[in-house]
Write a protein that holds these residues in place. Structure first.
Motif, PDB file in Angstrom:
ATOM      1  N   ARG A 162       0.831  -1.212   0.000  1.00  0.00           N
ATOM      2  CA  ARG A 162       0.000   0.000   0.000  1.00  0.00           C
ATOM      3  C   ARG A 162       0.864   1.259   0.000  1.00  0.00           C
ATOM      4  NH1 ARG A 162      -4.921  -0.204   4.214  1.00  0.00           N
ATOM      5  NH2 ARG A 162      -5.210   1.822   3.178  1.00  0.00           N
ATOM      6  N   ALA A 163       1.931   1.229   0.790  1.00  0.00           N
ATOM      7  CA  ALA A 163       2.826   2.394   0.842  1.00  0.00           C
ATOM      8  C   ALA A 163       3.511   2.617  -0.508  1.00  0.00           C
ATOM      9  CB  ALA A 163       3.862   2.200   1.948  1.00  0.00           C
ATOM     10  N   LEU A 164       3.970   1.541  -1.143  1.00  0.00           N
ATOM     11  CA  LEU A 164       4.652   1.651  -2.439  1.00  0.00           C
ATOM     12  C   LEU A 164       3.710   2.173  -3.524  1.00  0.00           C
ATOM     13  CD1 LEU A 164       6.776  -1.643  -2.442  1.00  0.00           C
ATOM     14  CD2 LEU A 164       7.639   0.699  -2.273  1.00  0.00           C
ATOM     15  N   TYR A 165       2.507   1.635  -3.588  1.00  0.00           N
ATOM     16  CA  TYR A 165       1.552   2.039  -4.620  1.00  0.00           C
ATOM     17  C   TYR A 165       1.079   3.478  -4.401  1.00  0.00           C
ATOM     18  CZ  TYR A 165       0.977  -2.275  -7.249  1.00  0.00           C
ATOM     19  OH  TYR A 165       1.173  -3.348  -8.093  1.00  0.00           O
ATOM     20  N   THR A 166       0.869   3.856  -3.152  1.00  0.00           N
ATOM     21  CA  THR A 166       0.442   5.225  -2.864  1.00  0.00           C
ATOM     22  C   THR A 166       1.531   6.217  -3.244  1.00  0.00           C
ATOM     23  OG1 THR A 166      -0.967   4.454  -1.046  1.00  0.00           O
ATOM     24  CG2 THR A 166      -0.374   6.787  -1.074  1.00  0.00           C
ATOM     25  N   ALA A 167       2.792   5.889  -2.918  1.00  0.00           N
ATOM     26  CA  ALA A 167       3.912   6.778  -3.247  1.00  0.00           C
ATOM     27  C   ALA A 167       4.092   6.909  -4.760  1.00  0.00           C
ATOM     28  CB  ALA A 167       5.192   6.246  -2.607  1.00  0.00           C
ATOM     29  N   ALA A 168       3.776   5.853  -5.515  1.00  0.00           N
ATOM     30  CA  ALA A 168       3.931   5.880  -6.971  1.00  0.00           C
ATOM     31  C   ALA A 168       2.719   6.477  -7.681  1.00  0.00           C
ATOM     32  CB  ALA A 168       4.193   4.472  -7.478  1.00  0.00           C
ATOM     33  N   GLY A 169       1.673   6.803  -6.932  1.00  0.00           N
ATOM     34  CA  GLY A 169       0.469   7.374  -7.538  1.00  0.00           C
ATOM     35  C   GLY A 169      -0.420   6.341  -8.210  1.00  0.00           C
ATOM     36  N   ASN A 170      -0.231   5.080  -7.872  1.00  0.00           N
ATOM     37  CA  ASN A 170      -1.064   4.006  -8.411  1.00  0.00           C
ATOM     38  C   ASN A 170      -2.250   3.731  -7.487  1.00  0.00           C
ATOM     39  OD1 ASN A 170       0.451   3.478 -10.760  1.00  0.00           O
ATOM     40  ND2 ASN A 170       1.899   2.198  -9.613  1.00  0.00           N
ATOM     41  N   PRO A 171      -3.364   3.287  -8.035  1.00  0.00           N
ATOM     42  CA  PRO A 171      -4.557   3.070  -7.209  1.00  0.00           C
ATOM     43  C   PRO A 171      -4.435   1.864  -6.281  1.00  0.00           C
ATOM     44  CG  PRO A 171      -4.964   2.371  -9.468  1.00  0.00           C
ATOM     45  CD  PRO A 171      -3.632   3.046  -9.463  1.00  0.00           C
ATOM     46  N   VAL A 172      -4.942   2.060  -5.055  1.00  0.00           N
ATOM     47  CA  VAL A 172      -5.059   0.980  -4.073  1.00  0.00           C
ATOM     48  C   VAL A 172      -6.546   0.774  -3.830  1.00  0.00           C
ATOM     49  CG1 VAL A 172      -4.525   0.183  -1.746  1.00  0.00           C
ATOM     50  CG2 VAL A 172      -2.867   1.589  -2.999  1.00  0.00           C
ATOM     51  N   ILE A 173      -7.072  -0.370  -4.263  1.00  0.00           N
ATOM     52  CA  ILE A 173      -8.516  -0.612  -4.247  1.00  0.00           C
ATOM     53  C   ILE A 173      -8.844  -1.800  -3.347  1.00  0.00           C
ATOM     54  CG2 ILE A 173     -10.568  -1.026  -5.639  1.00  0.00           C
ATOM     55  CD1 ILE A 173      -9.161   1.622  -6.243  1.00  0.00           C
ATOM     56  N   SER A 174      -9.709  -1.565  -2.381  1.00  0.00           N
ATOM     57  CA  SER A 174     -10.201  -2.643  -1.528  1.00  0.00           C
ATOM     58  C   SER A 174     -11.468  -3.215  -2.161  1.00  0.00           C
ATOM     59  CB  SER A 174     -10.502  -2.101  -0.125  1.00  0.00           C
ATOM     60  OG  SER A 174     -11.072  -3.086   0.695  1.00  0.00           O
ATOM     61  N   VAL A 175     -11.525  -4.532  -2.282  1.00  0.00           N
ATOM     62  CA  VAL A 175     -12.611  -5.183  -3.023  1.00  0.00           C
ATOM     63  C   VAL A 175     -13.310  -6.222  -2.143  1.00  0.00           C
ATOM     64  CG1 VAL A 175     -13.214  -6.500  -5.093  1.00  0.00           C
ATOM     65  CG2 VAL A 175     -11.297  -4.877  -5.161  1.00  0.00           C
ATOM     66  N   THR A 217     -18.443  -4.503  -4.466  1.00  0.00           N
ATOM     67  CA  THR A 217     -18.014  -3.133  -4.138  1.00  0.00           C
ATOM     68  C   THR A 217     -16.512  -2.974  -4.240  1.00  0.00           C
ATOM     69  OG1 THR A 217     -19.865  -3.046  -2.569  1.00  0.00           O
ATOM     70  CG2 THR A 217     -18.229  -1.296  -2.423  1.00  0.00           C
ATOM     71  N   LEU A 218     -16.093  -1.842  -4.782  1.00  0.00           N
ATOM     72  CA  LEU A 218     -14.690  -1.456  -4.816  1.00  0.00           C
ATOM     73  C   LEU A 218     -14.542  -0.145  -4.046  1.00  0.00           C
ATOM     74  CD1 LEU A 218     -15.519  -2.627  -7.887  1.00  0.00           C
ATOM     75  CD2 LEU A 218     -13.044  -2.414  -8.160  1.00  0.00           C
ATOM     76  N   TYR A 219     -13.488  -0.045  -3.248  1.00  0.00           N
ATOM     77  CA  TYR A 219     -13.276   1.140  -2.418  1.00  0.00           C
ATOM     78  C   TYR A 219     -11.891   1.701  -2.662  1.00  0.00           C
ATOM     79  CZ  TYR A 219     -12.433   3.987   1.751  1.00  0.00           C
ATOM     80  OH  TYR A 219     -12.099   5.005   2.610  1.00  0.00           O
ATOM     81  N   ASP A 220     -11.847   2.935  -3.154  1.00  0.00           N
ATOM     82  CA  ASP A 220     -10.582   3.635  -3.375  1.00  0.00           C
ATOM     83  C   ASP A 220     -10.135   4.224  -2.046  1.00  0.00           C
ATOM     84  OD1 ASP A 220      -8.527   5.420  -4.053  1.00  0.00           O
ATOM     85  OD2 ASP A 220      -9.370   5.771  -6.041  1.00  0.00           O
ATOM     86  N   THR A 221      -9.092   3.656  -1.447  1.00  0.00           N
ATOM     87  CA  THR A 221      -8.682   4.051  -0.099  1.00  0.00           C
ATOM     88  C   THR A 221      -8.147   5.476  -0.040  1.00  0.00           C
ATOM     89  OG1 THR A 221      -6.476   3.077  -0.449  1.00  0.00           O
ATOM     90  CG2 THR A 221      -8.171   1.673   0.544  1.00  0.00           C
ATOM     91  N   GLU A 222      -7.544   5.969  -1.129  1.00  0.00           N
ATOM     92  CA  GLU A 222      -6.977   7.308  -1.124  1.00  0.00           C
ATOM     93  C   GLU A 222      -8.040   8.379  -1.386  1.00  0.00           C
ATOM     94  OE1 GLU A 222      -3.835   8.243  -0.258  1.00  0.00           O
ATOM     95  OE2 GLU A 222      -3.751   6.138   0.347  1.00  0.00           O
ATOM     96  N   LEU A 265      -6.903  -5.254  -2.959  1.00  0.00           N
ATOM     97  CA  LEU A 265      -6.902  -5.937  -1.668  1.00  0.00           C
ATOM     98  C   LEU A 265      -8.230  -6.669  -1.535  1.00  0.00           C
ATOM     99  CD1 LEU A 265      -5.618  -2.948   0.512  1.00  0.00           C
ATOM    100  CD2 LEU A 265      -4.250  -4.670  -0.676  1.00  0.00           C
ATOM    101  N   MET A 266      -8.187  -7.972  -1.307  1.00  0.00           N
ATOM    102  CA  MET A 266      -9.437  -8.737  -1.260  1.00  0.00           C
ATOM    103  C   MET A 266      -9.312  -9.944  -0.344  1.00  0.00           C
ATOM    104  SD  MET A 266      -9.290 -10.351  -5.138  1.00  0.00           S
ATOM    105  CE  MET A 266      -9.682  -8.767  -5.859  1.00  0.00           C
ATOM    106  N   ASP A 267     -10.463 -10.495  -0.001  1.00  0.00           N
ATOM    107  CA  ASP A 267     -10.485 -11.699   0.823  1.00  0.00           C
ATOM    108  C   ASP A 267      -9.950 -12.890   0.027  1.00  0.00           C
ATOM    109  OD1 ASP A 267     -11.701  -9.999   2.557  1.00  0.00           O
ATOM    110  OD2 ASP A 267     -13.724 -10.783   2.262  1.00  0.00           O
ATOM    111  N   GLY A 268      -9.831 -14.006   0.715  1.00  0.00           N
ATOM    112  CA  GLY A 268      -9.295 -15.184   0.055  1.00  0.00           C
ATOM    113  C   GLY A 268     -10.353 -16.165  -0.407  1.00  0.00           C
TER     114      GLY A 268
END
Length: 392
Positions: A162-175, A217-222, A265-268
């Protein structure tokens, strides 16, 4: 005189009645008692208090210890009788002897105490319960149903991603997929303000429903935005990937035009199971279409509640739907889109009318030709789907 007497406090009534009784040379107590409809003893107490100054503090109506004695203090052995009753109707935690609970109601406890010679009200029973540290509570879902040896390692891995993707400006999506709802005139938990009683079927059988709603549902954390795609068919891996596809074409490529990768990010389990290759096959087709890699990070078993969408989105959507009769998918969509929080959560919704097939099998040879790259560390939960234009 009677009107003034009725407006006074208990102590002032005694004093006032005593003052008026002393005005008569003889028979004053009897006359005032009849006039004010009070006890002769009350008037005598008032006269004595007038003679004995400052016996009762100004803030009190009676002396300390005055009034009827409490039943608990009056019958010193009532607590022992109460505990003997509880002993016969009490269960507890075998690992902690201090945790006990009983299925008796206050009314039933009062009846059992009456059988032992203590005729008390339910209020006395409540005081006895409180005295013995019995408080009405409900069970808390805090104990994990299971665990995994690599649970903490995966949490640390997700945090780093999450830290790497946020720093790179890439989306972090909780599903995740919220609990499916039945559409129709069926009962739902919750209360709402109405001018008249809302009548629904006396049973909530699926056969009485006009349809089903599957809120993927998809949730954009940023951005603190949620995107709910309401399916009218079934929760399958194809539906899950269609939902992700719709988010990317409608919102994702507009918000992240320079994105080089998407972290999901998703369940298993469920439609995006970490163990089923049918999801990976549909994910590979999605990546090939949109031309951007997708990294998957599954939460370990029994830890889905730590998925951000579980506590940042779903509780608020549930609150918005509480008590509402979902008469149609459109009405449900309108309710979901009204969801908001003080932190600024925004929710967008869409209806998917496509019928999804269940029981699909993985295409022969997919496992050998797939462009899914598994991580060396915790590979069962972490992998990347690579577009065909990118060399492995």
């Amino acid at each position: 005189m009677q009107e003034v007497f009725d407006r006074l406090s208990e102590k002032d009534k005694r004093l006032y009645a005593g003052v008026e009784a002393l005005k008569f040379p003889y028979g004053g107590i009897s006359y005032i008692a009849q006039l004010f409809s009070c006890s002769r003893n009350t008037i005598r107490r008032g006269i004595n208090e007038l003679k004995e100054k400052a016996i009762i503090p100004k803030k009190r109506d009676r002396k300390a210890g005055g009034g009827r004695k409490q039943t608990i203090k009056k019958h010193t052995d009532i607590n022992d009788a109460f505990l003997s009753i509880l002993k016969e109707h009490t269960a507890g935690d075998p690992m902690d002897e201090t945790k006990k609970w009983t299925n008796l109601t206050c009314a039933k406890m009062a009846c059992l105490l009456a059988e032992k010679g203590f005729k008390v009200s339910r209020n006395i029973v409540r005081k006895l319960l409180k005295k013995n540290d019995y408080v009405k509570r409900k069970a808390l879902k805090k104990k994990a149903a299971g665990g995994h040896v690599n649970r903490n390692a995966q949490f640390e891995n997700i945090s780093q991603l999450r830290a790497l993707y946020t720093a790179a400006g890439n989306p972090v999506i909780s599903v995740d997929t919220k609990k499916k709802e039945l559409i129709g005139n069926l009962f739902r938990d919750g209360k709402i303000y109405t001018t008249q009683t809302v009548e629904v079927y006396d049973h909530d059988f699926p056969s009485l429903a006009e349809g089903v709603a599957v809120p993927h549902t998809l949730y954009d954390t940023e951005r603190n935005e949620a995107y709910v795609n309401i399916g009218t068919s079934r929760d399958t891996s194809e539906f899950s990937c269609d939902s992700i596809r719709h988010w990317w074409y409608t919102y994702g490529n507009l918000y992240y035009p320079l994105a080089t990768s998407i972290l999901l990010l998703m369940d298993g389990g469920g439609s995006n199971s970490s163990r089923h290759y049918i999801f990976k096959q549909d994910l590979q087709a999605l990546v090939a279409e949109i031309g951007i890699e997708i990294r998957i990070a599954h939460y370990p078993p029994y830890t889905s509640k730590w998925n951000p969408i579980e506590h940042r989105v779903f509780p608020h959507i549930t609150r918005e739907l509480s008590g509402m009769i979902l008469i149609s998918h459109v009405f449900m969509k309108e309710l979901i889109e009204k969801t908001t929080t003080k932190a600024g959560l925004k929710v967008f919704a869409c209806i998917f009318n496509k019928v999804y097939e269940t029981g699909r099998k993985v295409v022969e040879g997919f496992k050998e030709s797939m462009r899914i790259v598994f991580d060396k560390h915790l590979r069962q939960w972490n992998y990347v789907a690579i577009p065909e234009a990118v060399n492995l």
